[in-house]
Every structure is written in C-alpha cells, then in structure tokens.
Design a protein around this motif. Structure first.
Motif: not given
Length: 468
Positions: A10-16, A20-26
């Motif tokens: 989250l701190d590096h700008g990746l939002q849920p 992508t799979a990563t955003k889904v996991h977040i």
C-alpha cells in the motif's frame, strides 16, 4: 500475505482491486483484517472513491485464481468490522432524536406564545391606536373670528344677567323646542379662562365632563350638547360619582354672555372660540360649579350606538312602562317608542331611544335614564371575562374612534380605565339637578332653568366628597 506485506504494498502505491492477483489478495486481506482496514482508510481515504473494497463473499475471482485458493488464503478469525460501524452510528441516532425533540419543543413554545400572548398584545396596540385617534390636543389660542353664517341651532345670547321671574312657571309637560331668531352678537370682552393641558397624577381624583351631542348621522356641526354629565373619579378610593346637569340651565358662557348651557358648544363652533368649542363647554361647566374640570369626552348618536353594539348590548331595568307615539327618529320623522317595565336587553339603537325618550315624563327623568344606561355599560364590561373584555374593549374603541373626541391623553385614559377595572357599578353615586332644586323662567324665556339658592353648591359637595 501478512499485514506487513500488505502495508508495504500500500505504501508503494499498490491499491486493492480486481485487475491482478496481487490487488485481489490485498483487497481480500484488508476486508478480513480490521487493522489493515483502518490503516487503509486512514492513509488512503482519498482513493476510496475510485475503487471499493468488498467482503470476501463478494470479491470477484479472476480466471487464474480458483475459488478454493481464495478461501484457503482467508483467515478464519471472525469479521467484526460491521459490528463496530453500528456501534459508531448509535450516538448519531440519539443525537438526531434529541435535536428533533428540542426543535419540537421550541416550535410548541412559539405556538403557545403566538396564540396566548400575541393576540392580547395586538389588541392592546389597537386600543391604544384607537384612543390616540380620539385624542384632541389642546388648541393654541387664536384671535376670535365672527363668522358670516349663522349657526344651525337658533339661540338667544344676551350680554347681561336676566332676572328670574318672581313666580316661576312650572310646566306640566315639556315644551316643543322653538327656533328663536338670533341677533348678530359680537362676543363680549370678558376674559376667557384657558384650559391647561395636564397629565392626571397617578391615583389622584379626576373630574371629567361627559358630553352627548344631538347630532344625527351625516349632520354637520354645530350641535347642541343635550347630555351633560360631570363624573368625579377617585381611583384610590375606588369611587365614582355622576352629576347630571339639565340642558336648559341658564349659565354664563365665558366671553359670550348668557344662554342655555346646551348652546355653549354651538357658540364655540360658530364663533371659532380660541380654545375650541368643547373646551368652551368644559370652561363653562367649571365656572358654573366652581371646581376644576380636568377633561372632557364628547360623543354623538352614532358613537353611542356603536359602542353598545360593540360590547353585545346592555341590560337595563326599566322602572315603569314608557310609551311615546311621537318619538323623533334619526331621519327627522316620528316613530312609536315603547318600553315595558322590568329588565330589558337593549342594543345600541334601543338604548339611545331609551336615553332620549321624554314625552312620557320630563327631562329630569330622562337624565336619570341616561345615568342608568351609563351604569349598564359599566356592568356589561365588568361582567365579561378578562380576555373577552380586552377583545370587546378593542371592538368598542374601534367603533368609537371616529365619533368620540377627548382631551384626555391616551396614556392617562388607559391608566385611569385600568385603575378602575374592579369597581362595582352598583356603588356609583348618582346626582341630578332635578325639578325640586330649580325654578323655571328667565326673562322672556319661560323654559330656561335657574338653580334654587344653595342647591348647586350642595350637589357639588356631594360630588367631590363621599357621603356617609
């Protein structure tokens, strides 16, 4: 994916999200972890509007992630976030309820004030305005002007005091008024006492002259004052005394010689009396009685009937049956006036007829009937409830404002009326200069009246001092 990794992403700008799979996991982790949920809301609130975090049961799974894998990643701890939201909303609900209760109470108080306080206040303002319209300030003395037109009422104005006949003629019936030609007199140079405007001190006795005009509707001035009543009012002792003076009493009108007292108003109007015609009558009566007359109240037929109608009528106890087939009506025709003995409910027109009828007896009985009507008006006002009295006083003052003149300042009149509101009308003392106290005949006028020696002085003493 643990909490530290989620916060790092989250701190590096990746939002849920669902791209992508990563955003889904977040998004899945934040939905299940209250700490990360609060962390995301605190530091990334501005970005919530663009993408919404859904609970795990509603998270769409992309084709490369199977449903079982998503469930295996979900922690088994129960979700308590929705429960914390409800707890936060409870104080808001109670706050809204208290606000609505407070506003309802405030509106109720405003309505209470509007229905209970405002109407009496408005009535009082209207009463004051009506009384102000009746008020005639003291006139500034001006030079006397002799008019070219003669007055409507024909009167004789001698300049010296005539001597009464040695054997006065006492008529058995009242005469029919006759019109005597009037000369063209010039007012004599007798000094005229000027009435002084004054405010009646609180709780001090006051003497008021009540004048009833014979002016019919739409009839112009000048008019005679056929009803003359002196009222002595003592608020401190709650005492009222009335003295009626015959209209044919022979008096000196200051500055204009001798004539019948009911003609003083005609003289003042016709010859433009410096202090005004009503004040001239006031001065004349004051000089006659030898006492100060503080103020006057002048009313005509229309005002009299309007005042009684405004309070809903009056009840008068007729002492004996009265029948007059030749009663003079308002349109100068004649009508039959008939009153049975006993208590009678009268409207304004009937009360006026009762106050004027005289062919069945005489002027002295008529003066007593006029006093009866005045007491009936006081009794009717006193018999009403307080709020009704205020409303009816407003209606009565509205009916009177165009037909009454007085030199009593409005503040003084209202204060005087209020101070006497609890007075019992039955305690009013009534006095009349009647047929036992006068002689008929002055010079060539056999119907003019003079008081017998000492009679007027005795009545004045009774008027001013309570009788034991």
């Amino acid at each position: 994916m643990d909490c530290g990794e989620v916060k790092h992403l989250l701190d590096h700008g990746l939002q849920p999200g669902t791209q992508t799979a990563t955003k889904v996991h977040i998004g899945f982790h934040i939905a299940r972890c209250s700490k990360c949920y609060d962390y995301y809301n605190t530091h990334f609130a501005t970005k919530k509007n663009s993408e919404h975090i859904l609970p795990a049961s509603q998270i769409p799974v992309e084709s490369n992630i199977r449903g079982r894998e998503a469930e295996s990643l979900a922690p088994q701890a129960p979700l308590d976030v929705p429960e914390s939201r409800e707890e936060k909303q409870l104080p808001l609900i109670w706050g809204h309820m208290l606000w609505y209760v407070g506003m309802g109470t405030l509106i109720g108080l405003c309505l209470l004030v509007a229905f209970i306080i405002v109407p009496p206040f408005i009535s009082f303002l209207n009463i004051y305005d009506n009384v102000q319209a009746m008020y005639v300030p003291p006139a500034t003395p001006t030079a006397t002007v002799v008019p070219t037109q003669r007055p409507r009422t024909q009167i004789v104005v001698p300049t010296t005091v005539p001597s009464p006949s040695l054997e006065p003629v006492v008529p058995s019936v009242n005469p029919t008024p006759t019109h005597t030609p009037i000369p063209t007199p010039v007012p004599v140079s007798t000094p005229i006492p000027q009435p002084v405007a004054q405010i009646i001190p609180k709780q001090e006795p006051v003497t008021i002259l009540l004048l009833g005009s014979d002016r019919r509707p739409a009839e112009p001035e000048p008019s005679r004052t056929d009803t003359i009543v002196v009222a002595h009012i003592d608020p401190q002792q709650q005492r009222v005394a009335l003295l009626s003076i015959p209209r044919d009493l022979w008096v000196e009108v200051p500055g204009y010689g001798y004539t019948r007292i009911n003609a003083a108003n005609v003289l003042g109007t016709t010859y433009n009396a410096p202090q005004g015609s009503r004040n001239l009558v006031q001065t004349t009566v004051s000089q006659l009685l030898g006492i100060p007359i503080d103020h006057y109240v002048y009313i005509d037929f229309v005002g009299f009937t309007g005042a009684i109608d405004a309070i809903g009528g009056i009840t008068v106890s007729v002492q004996k049956e009265l029948y007059d087939p030749q009663f003079p009506a308002m349109d100068y025709s004649y009508m039959t006036a008939h009153f049975l003995s006993g208590p009678q409910r009268m409207d304004g027109t009937q009360a006026l007829i009762y106050s004027r009828i005289r062919h069945t007896d005489n002027d002295f009985a008529r003066m007593r009937r006029q006093q009866q009507v005045l007491l009936a008006i006081l009794a009717e006002l006193r018999g009403q409830h307080t709020f009704d009295t205020l409303q009816q006083t407003e209606a009565m003052s509205t009916a009177l404002r165009n037909y009454v003149e007085t030199n009593i300042p409005p503040d003084t009149l209202i204060e005087l009326a209020w101070s006497m509101k609890d007075m019992n009308p039955e305690s009013v003392e009534l006095y009349v200069l009647d047929e036992t106290m006068i002689t008929f005949g002055v010079g060539g006028d056999q119907w003019a009246i003079l008081p017998r020696p000492g009679m007027l002085e005795m009545l004045v003493d009774r008027l001013q001092e309570p009788q034991n």
